[in-house]
Design a protein around this motif. Structure first.
Motif, PDB file in Angstrom:
ATOM      1  N   GLU A 195       0.755  -1.359  -0.057  1.00 36.89           N
ATOM      2  CA  GLU A 195       0.041   0.049  -0.141  1.00 36.89           C
ATOM      3  C   GLU A 195       1.051   1.221   0.037  1.00 36.89           C
ATOM      4  OE1 GLU A 195      -3.238   2.328  -0.549  1.00 36.89           O
ATOM      5  OE2 GLU A 195      -3.382   0.052  -0.290  1.00 36.89           O
ATOM      6  N   SER A 196       1.907   1.117   0.946  1.00 40.23           N
ATOM      7  CA  SER A 196       2.769   2.674   0.929  1.00 40.23           C
ATOM      8  C   SER A 196       3.388   2.735  -0.691  1.00 40.23           C
ATOM      9  CB  SER A 196       3.680   2.263   1.890  1.00 40.23           C
ATOM     10  OG  SER A 196       4.516   1.249   1.533  1.00 40.23           O
ATOM     11  N   PHE A 197       3.637   1.829  -1.294  1.00 38.44           N
ATOM     12  CA  PHE A 197       4.261   2.035  -2.421  1.00 38.44           C
ATOM     13  C   PHE A 197       3.210   2.308  -3.426  1.00 38.44           C
ATOM     14  CE2 PHE A 197       4.984   0.402  -6.753  1.00 38.44           C
ATOM     15  CZ  PHE A 197       6.206   0.919  -7.079  1.00 38.44           C
ATOM     16  N   ALA A 198       2.048   1.861  -3.574  1.00 33.37           N
ATOM     17  CA  ALA A 198       1.082   1.994  -4.632  1.00 33.37           C
ATOM     18  C   ALA A 198       0.292   3.450  -4.333  1.00 33.37           C
ATOM     19  CB  ALA A 198      -0.064   0.970  -4.302  1.00 33.37           C
ATOM     20  N   GLU A 199       0.264   4.025  -2.881  1.00 33.07           N
ATOM     21  CA  GLU A 199      -0.119   5.294  -2.836  1.00 33.07           C
ATOM     22  C   GLU A 199       0.672   6.468  -3.679  1.00 33.07           C
ATOM     23  OE1 GLU A 199      -0.034   5.725   1.359  1.00 33.07           O
ATOM     24  OE2 GLU A 199      -1.748   4.672   1.578  1.00 33.07           O
ATOM     25  N   GLN A 200       2.087   6.219  -3.899  1.00 31.75           N
ATOM     26  CA  GLN A 200       2.905   7.189  -4.658  1.00 31.75           C
ATOM     27  C   GLN A 200       2.646   7.183  -6.082  1.00 31.75           C
ATOM     28  OE1 GLN A 200       6.871   7.139  -2.898  1.00 31.75           O
ATOM     29  NE2 GLN A 200       6.020   5.546  -1.542  1.00 31.75           N
ATOM     30  N   THR A 201       1.941   6.154  -6.537  1.00 28.76           N
ATOM     31  CA  THR A 201       1.838   5.845  -7.990  1.00 28.76           C
ATOM     32  C   THR A 201       0.418   6.801  -8.385  1.00 28.76           C
ATOM     33  OG1 THR A 201       0.099   4.120  -7.826  1.00 28.76           O
ATOM     34  CG2 THR A 201       2.432   3.450  -7.865  1.00 28.76           C
ATOM     35  N   GLN A 202       0.212   6.761  -9.780  1.00 31.14           N
ATOM     36  CA  GLN A 202      -0.851   7.526 -10.332  1.00 31.14           C
ATOM     37  C   GLN A 202      -2.272   6.914  -9.899  1.00 31.14           C
ATOM     38  OE1 GLN A 202       0.681   5.835 -14.146  1.00 31.14           O
ATOM     39  NE2 GLN A 202      -1.491   5.567 -14.832  1.00 31.14           N
ATOM     40  N   PHE A 203      -2.195   5.745  -9.377  1.00 35.19           N
ATOM     41  CA  PHE A 203      -3.450   4.933  -8.924  1.00 35.19           C
ATOM     42  C   PHE A 203      -3.808   5.527  -7.439  1.00 35.19           C
ATOM     43  CE2 PHE A 203      -1.372   2.229 -11.788  1.00 35.19           C
ATOM     44  CZ  PHE A 203      -2.264   2.272 -12.961  1.00 35.19           C
ATOM     45  N   GLY A 204      -3.008   5.977  -6.669  1.00 32.23           N
ATOM     46  CA  GLY A 204      -3.275   6.409  -5.389  1.00 32.23           C
ATOM     47  C   GLY A 204      -3.337   5.094  -4.356  1.00 32.23           C
ATOM     48  N   GLY A 205      -3.171   3.946  -4.705  1.00 36.21           N
ATOM     49  CA  GLY A 205      -3.477   2.654  -4.033  1.00 36.21           C
ATOM     50  C   GLY A 205      -3.316   1.588  -4.698  1.00 36.21           C
ATOM     51  N   ARG A 206      -3.537   0.556  -3.860  1.00 41.42           N
ATOM     52  CA  ARG A 206      -3.124  -0.816  -4.490  1.00 41.42           C
ATOM     53  C   ARG A 206      -4.386  -1.162  -5.463  1.00 41.42           C
ATOM     54  NH1 ARG A 206      -3.784  -4.688   0.102  1.00 41.42           N
ATOM     55  NH2 ARG A 206      -2.999  -6.219  -1.461  1.00 41.42           N
ATOM     56  N   ILE A 207      -3.968  -1.905  -6.465  1.00 43.23           N
ATOM     57  CA  ILE A 207      -5.159  -2.234  -7.466  1.00 43.23           C
ATOM     58  C   ILE A 207      -4.871  -3.654  -7.569  1.00 43.23           C
ATOM     59  CG2 ILE A 207      -5.189  -0.128  -8.549  1.00 43.23           C
ATOM     60  CD1 ILE A 207      -3.601  -1.205 -10.928  1.00 43.23           C
ATOM     61  N   ALA A 208      -5.935  -4.284  -8.265  1.00 45.40           N
ATOM     62  CA  ALA A 208      -5.801  -6.042  -8.826  1.00 45.40           C
ATOM     63  C   ALA A 208      -5.097  -6.019  -9.980  1.00 45.40           C
ATOM     64  CB  ALA A 208      -7.106  -6.459  -8.823  1.00 45.40           C
ATOM     65  N   HIS A 209      -4.459  -6.996 -10.016  1.00 42.56           N
ATOM     66  CA  HIS A 209      -3.842  -7.722 -11.080  1.00 42.56           C
ATOM     67  C   HIS A 209      -4.805  -7.283 -12.415  1.00 42.56           C
ATOM     68  CE1 HIS A 209      -1.716  -9.524  -7.991  1.00 42.56           C
ATOM     69  NE2 HIS A 209      -0.594  -9.559  -8.860  1.00 42.56           N
ATOM     70  N   GLY A 210      -4.341  -6.940 -13.738  1.00 48.85           N
ATOM     71  CA  GLY A 210      -5.321  -6.914 -14.758  1.00 48.85           C
ATOM     72  C   GLY A 210      -5.521  -8.106 -15.304  1.00 48.85           C
ATOM     73  N   THR A 211      -4.781  -9.135 -15.168  1.00 42.91           N
ATOM     74  CA  THR A 211      -4.834 -10.733 -15.691  1.00 42.91           C
ATOM     75  C   THR A 211      -5.702 -11.190 -14.597  1.00 42.91           C
ATOM     76  OG1 THR A 211      -2.609 -10.938 -14.828  1.00 42.91           O
ATOM     77  CG2 THR A 211      -2.909 -10.864 -17.173  1.00 42.91           C
ATOM     78  N   LEU A 212      -5.578 -10.965 -13.616  1.00 46.53           N
ATOM     79  CA  LEU A 212      -6.589 -11.333 -12.450  1.00 46.53           C
ATOM     80  C   LEU A 212      -8.086 -11.083 -12.904  1.00 46.53           C
ATOM     81  CD1 LEU A 212      -7.542 -13.012  -9.778  1.00 46.53           C
ATOM     82  CD2 LEU A 212      -6.885 -11.024  -8.785  1.00 46.53           C
ATOM     83  N   VAL A 213      -8.219  -9.662 -13.041  1.00 47.75           N
ATOM     84  CA  VAL A 213      -9.731  -9.462 -13.456  1.00 47.75           C
ATOM     85  C   VAL A 213     -10.206  -9.905 -14.777  1.00 47.75           C
ATOM     86  CG1 VAL A 213     -11.093  -7.281 -14.057  1.00 47.75           C
ATOM     87  CG2 VAL A 213      -9.110  -7.215 -12.013  1.00 47.75           C
ATOM     88  N   ALA A 214      -9.233 -10.180 -15.789  1.00 44.59           N
ATOM     89  CA  ALA A 214      -9.685 -10.609 -17.060  1.00 44.59           C
ATOM     90  C   ALA A 214      -9.785 -12.220 -16.881  1.00 44.59           C
ATOM     91  CB  ALA A 214      -8.160 -10.563 -18.001  1.00 44.59           C
ATOM     92  N   GLY A 215      -9.448 -12.704 -15.748  1.00 42.85           N
ATOM     93  CA  GLY A 215      -9.831 -14.131 -15.361  1.00 42.85           C
ATOM     94  C   GLY A 215     -11.208 -14.359 -15.404  1.00 42.85           C
ATOM     95  N   THR A 216     -12.018 -13.198 -14.918  1.00 42.38           N
ATOM     96  CA  THR A 216     -13.249 -13.579 -14.844  1.00 42.38           C
ATOM     97  C   THR A 216     -14.199 -13.517 -16.023  1.00 42.38           C
ATOM     98  OG1 THR A 216     -13.765 -11.111 -14.879  1.00 42.38           O
ATOM     99  CG2 THR A 216     -13.324 -12.206 -12.709  1.00 42.38           C
TER     100      THR A 216
END
Length: 221
Positions: free
Chosen positions: A125-146
């Protein structure tokens, strides 16, 4: 070479990391055990209830839907499915399947462990907060698995041939998504082209794409 971090901090970091991966391993092993139990049941053998991490609880044991789809090995009562036809013979252009589930913390942790994709954007979380997303996000391929999960719910046996994906927006952990697959063209007796999408529960399209699959009549049990 000296370290800029105190030994106590390094030890705490190592302990925290070990605890995290221990938790992930428990989830993965328990998931594996459930799949193994399904195989044992099919062979007429009693299921295993113990792992090196202890006894499985009702909380981490997948629930079987009250009216399971016979083509699938098992389901979860929290998952939702809608399909336009229930008979293989009725498959045609315009028919569709929709599959809905929440992408939660255990999904992300297990996917990182199984796939090896330990990008800090998904886990720290501390790393992800510094990115353009502002926090953690799910893996794209995990979401695509649906999308694959939706395809598996067409009547018959579905086999992937190809999948094109366009990732349009990130998915925050804890978001409920719906994958929709609609037949747009019949390419042969058993081959189909489909429009595939994934939307969040507030109707934001996060993935758009196209798949080509083979859907055959299911072998008799």
């Amino acid at each position: 070479m000296s370290s800029n971090y105190p030994e106590s901090d390094a030890a705490n970091s190592t302990t925290s990391s070990n605890e995290h991966w221990s938790s992930v391993s428990k989830h993965v092993v328990n998931s594996y055990l459930e799949a193994n139990n399904a195989l044992l049941a099919a062979m007429g053998l009693p299921p295993s209830s113990e792992t090196e991490f202890g006894t499985l609880t009702a909380r981490n044991r997948p629930e079987t839907a009250e009216e399971p789809i016979t083509e699938l090995a098992f389901g979860d009562e929290a998952w939702l499915m809608e399909r336009s036809v229930d008979s293989y013979e009725d498959l045609a252009v315009g028919e569709y399947v929709r599959f809905t589930k929440t992408i939660d913390e255990t999904d992300v942790s297990a996917f990182a462990h199984i796939s090896g994709d330990t990008n800090r954007l998904h886990l720290a979380e501390s790393f992800a907060e510094q990115t353009q997303f502002g926090g953690r996000i799910a893996h794209g391929t995990l979401v695509a698995g649906t999308i694959s999960a939706a395809l598996a719910r067409f009547p018959g046996l579905t086999i992937y041939l190809s999948q094109d994906l366009e990732f349009r927006a990130p998915v925050e952990i804890g978001t409920t998504v719906t994958a929709a697959c609609e037949i747009v063209e019949q390419l042969g007796d058993t081959r189909y082209r489909l429009h595939t999408t994934v939307e969040t529960d507030d109707e934001v399209t996060v993935i758009d794409g196209e798949a080509v699959v083979v859907i055959k009549e299911s072998p008799s049990d």
